[in-house]
Write an enzyme that holds these catalytic residues in place. Sequence first.
Site, PDB file in Angstrom:
ATOM      1  N   SER A  56       0.851  -1.194   0.000  1.00 46.56           N
ATOM      2  CA  SER A  56       0.000   0.000   0.000  1.00 46.56           C
ATOM      3  C   SER A  56       0.887   1.244   0.000  1.00 46.56           C
ATOM      4  CB  SER A  56      -0.893   0.002   1.241  1.00 46.56           C
ATOM      5  OG  SER A  56      -0.072   0.161   2.388  1.00 46.56           O
ATOM      6  N   ASP A  94      -1.342  -1.753  -3.968  1.00 40.30           N
ATOM      7  CA  ASP A  94      -2.680  -1.717  -3.384  1.00 40.30           C
ATOM      8  C   ASP A  94      -3.117  -0.249  -3.252  1.00 40.30           C
ATOM      9  OD1 ASP A  94      -4.912  -2.756  -2.084  1.00 40.30           O
ATOM     10  OD2 ASP A  94      -3.957  -2.795  -0.112  1.00 40.30           O
ATOM     11  N   HIS A 190     -12.399  -2.116   5.459  1.00 39.50           N
ATOM     12  CA  HIS A 190     -11.004  -2.225   5.895  1.00 39.50           C
ATOM     13  C   HIS A 190     -10.876  -2.180   7.417  1.00 39.50           C
ATOM     14  CE1 HIS A 190     -10.221  -0.567   1.700  1.00 39.50           C
ATOM     15  NE2 HIS A 190      -9.614  -1.734   1.719  1.00 39.50           N
ATOM     16  N   HIS A 234     -11.864  -6.444  -1.329  1.00 42.85           N
ATOM     17  CA  HIS A 234     -10.987  -5.814  -0.330  1.00 42.85           C
ATOM     18  C   HIS A 234     -11.594  -6.048   1.055  1.00 42.85           C
ATOM     19  CE1 HIS A 234      -8.187  -3.121  -2.665  1.00 42.85           C
ATOM     20  NE2 HIS A 234      -8.885  -3.724  -3.607  1.00 42.85           N
ATOM     21  N   SER A 237     -10.418  -9.428   5.911  1.00 42.90           N
ATOM     22  CA  SER A 237      -9.893 -10.110   7.096  1.00 42.90           C
ATOM     23  C   SER A 237     -11.054 -10.629   7.934  1.00 42.90           C
ATOM     24  CB  SER A 237      -9.039  -9.155   7.928  1.00 42.90           C
ATOM     25  OG  SER A 237      -7.725  -9.122   7.403  1.00 42.90           O
ATOM     26  N   ASN A 277      -8.350  -9.800  -0.443  1.00 38.20           N
ATOM     27  CA  ASN A 277      -7.310  -8.999   0.231  1.00 38.20           C
ATOM     28  C   ASN A 277      -7.318  -9.191   1.741  1.00 38.20           C
ATOM     29  OD1 ASN A 277      -6.963  -7.938  -2.304  1.00 38.20           O
ATOM     30  ND2 ASN A 277      -7.150  -5.805  -1.667  1.00 38.20           N
ATOM     31  N   ILE A 278      -6.164  -9.522   2.286  1.00 37.57           N
ATOM     32  CA  ILE A 278      -6.052  -9.746   3.733  1.00 37.57           C
ATOM     33  C   ILE A 278      -4.824  -9.015   4.260  1.00 37.57           C
ATOM     34  CG2 ILE A 278      -5.671 -11.507   5.518  1.00 37.57           C
ATOM     35  CD1 ILE A 278      -7.263 -13.432   3.612  1.00 37.57           C
TER      36      ILE A 278
HETATM   37  P1  13P Z   1      -8.390  -5.976   5.797  1.00 31.65           P
HETATM   38  O1  13P Z   1      -8.234  -4.743   6.634  1.00 31.65           O
HETATM   39  O2  13P Z   1      -9.738  -6.593   5.993  1.00 31.65           O
HETATM   40  O3  13P Z   1      -7.306  -6.951   6.006  1.00 31.65           O
HETATM   41  O4  13P Z   1      -8.360  -5.525   4.271  1.00 31.65           O
HETATM   42  C1  13P Z   1      -7.155  -5.366   3.579  1.00 31.65           C
HETATM   43  C2  13P Z   1      -7.334  -4.783   2.229  1.00 31.65           C
HETATM   44  O5  13P Z   1      -8.395  -4.749   1.667  1.00 31.65           O
HETATM   45  C3  13P Z   1      -6.135  -4.248   1.552  1.00 31.65           C
HETATM   46  O6  13P Z   1      -6.471  -3.494   0.439  1.00 31.65           O
END
Ligand code: 13P
Length: 332
Positions: A56, A94, A190, A234, A237, A277-278
């Site tokens: 990122s 990202d 997120h 995205h 998690s 995405n995690i």
């Molecule tokens: P999380 O915060 O759920 O891990 O998402 C990460 C993400 O989408 C990165 O772009």
Amino acid sequence: MTSYKELGLVNTRKMFAKAVKGGYAIPAFNFNTMEQMQAIVQAAVETKSPVIMQVSKGARKYANPTILRYMAQGAVEYAKELGCKKPQIVLHLDHGDSFETCKSCIDSGFSSVMIDGSSLPYADNVKLTKKVVAYAHKYDVTVEAELGVLAGVEDEVASEVSHYTKPEEVIDFVTKTGCDSLAISIGTSHGAYKFKPEQCTRDPKTGKLVPPPLAFDVLKAIEKKLPGFPIVLHGSSSVPQDEVDTINKFGGKLPDAVGIPESQLRKAAKSAVCKINIDSDSRLAMTAAIRQHFAEHPDHFDPRQYLTPARDNMKKMYIHKIMKVLGSNEKL
Ligand code: 13P
């Protein structure tokens, strides 16, 4: 100009086509430390999974763009050293926020970039994405775009509220921009606090929050409009409650942290969702192991003493995601 091909990296094109057909998703793990990188590569090699290592804007600021790029190159060589003859590793930007950031990543060896114009008016998102695609495709770099807005905070990406992707816009957007994959908003967000307590119910036995389901009707409608087109989730998690409990037991304070249940992600991975995405789960696994280690060994001060269990705990989590949630094991 360094092409990702010289570094042994691959773009997402074939990987996604295979994943959409095969009903599984490729893990996209964020990284900014050596230990995360090692754990990701070990997990991918042991499970024979393709993997996306993503960086990122915040990670680039923290670790330095050049260092991260060389770490990804190192990841390819490390995977080979661990016995994987032909690793499939993508280095992905990202949430790229401008043409210049995407260009600088493409020029320095990234094999995939995201241009996130989701906060812009629709026409501006189209214009910016199209410009990035035109440049990226010259170098066979694949581009992820986004339509719809996710709630939550991640590095410098933040939004109070979410707006689901409008299925009626996706054909026009994908056709006009030529993007290779599309991140959509169907209720993920997120961070480690994906839902406010008032959006959830509570499990009467554990007192833990139970989040609302994802908008699978929106996903279905998008799939219908774009059959076979790679879709990205995205904010995926799961915020494992055992890690949250360990953090809280050993001095942390993460009340009511809640994520996306793995059963929902498994369901999504079987659809056109081919990249999940995690990031937060890796942060939680690392923090839980370090907090526990310090509580049990207050005399330790060598980073290797507490980063070894942190790395092992992240690796365990990555392997679990690959094998039990995304289904990308044995897909090399
Ligand atoms: P999380 O915060 O759920 O891990 O998402 C990460 C993400 O989408 C990165 O772009």
